[in-house]
Design a protein around this motif. Structure first.
Motif, short mmCIF file in Angstrom:
data_model
loop_
_atom_site.label_atom_id
_atom_site.label_comp_id
_atom_site.label_asym_id
_atom_site.label_seq_id
_atom_site.Cartn_x
_atom_site.Cartn_y
_atom_site.Cartn_z
N LYS A 1 0.67 -1.06 0.52
CA LYS A 1 -0.08 0.52 0.22
C LYS A 1 1.17 1.03 -0.48
N ALA A 2 2.31 1.80 1.06
CA ALA A 2 3.03 2.80 0.36
C ALA A 2 3.18 2.40 -0.50
N GLN A 3 3.56 1.46 -0.92
CA GLN A 3 4.96 2.13 -2.97
C GLN A 3 3.52 2.38 -3.00
N GLY A 4 2.61 1.79 -3.72
CA GLY A 4 1.79 2.55 -4.59
C GLY A 4 1.42 4.30 -3.94
N GLU B 1 10.53 5.67 -2.32
CA GLU B 1 9.88 4.79 -3.07
C GLU B 1 11.17 3.48 -2.53
N VAL B 2 11.88 3.67 -3.38
CA VAL B 2 12.94 3.25 -3.40
C VAL B 2 13.38 1.81 -1.75
N GLN B 3 12.73 2.98 -1.10
CA GLN B 3 13.33 1.93 0.38
C GLN B 3 11.97 1.62 1.05
N ILE B 4 10.86 2.33 0.53
CA ILE B 4 9.61 0.86 0.64
C ILE B 4 9.60 -0.07 -0.12
#
Length: 115
Positions: A52-55, A80-83
């Protein structure tokens, strides 16, 4: 880098992206301002809901790119890379939130000036 060196909005570029339609740009900034994605993103990261976080971070990144919200875009890319790697570094969500809030302050100035 000092805070005054940080570019939150590339106004000329943003207006160019909407074919010089300042009214439309201001409308899009208002829509961005009202979007609840930040809270949802931070809650998803805190709850380790990485999908969900990535979206959500991807959406924020895209909006930031389209509106020329420069610093928010840069931080979105890193976040985004870290997520994606499920390895969110300590302090990153907080610094992302601060960047988002500073972006909103700058958005408010543009809206006030051109709205």
């Amino acid at each position: 880098m000092a805070d005054n060196d940080v570019v939150y909005i590339e106004l000329t570029e943003g207006i160019k992206r909407v074919m010089g339609n300042t009214k439309l740009y201001v409308k899009l900034l208002n829509k961005f301002k009202a979007d609840p994605s930040l809270e949802a993103l931070l809650a998803a990261v805190e709850g380790a809901d990485y999908e969900k976080a990535q979206g959500l971070v991807h959406t924020i990144k895209g909006i930031a790119a389209n509106l020329s919200l420069t610093e928010l875009y840069k931080q979105s890319v890193d976040f985004e890379v870290q997520i994606k790697n499920k390895e969110v570094k300590s302090g990153v969500p907080e610094s992302f939130k601060t960047c988002f809030e500073e972006t909103i302050k700058n958005v408010d100035k543009v809206i006030e000036q051109y709205g």
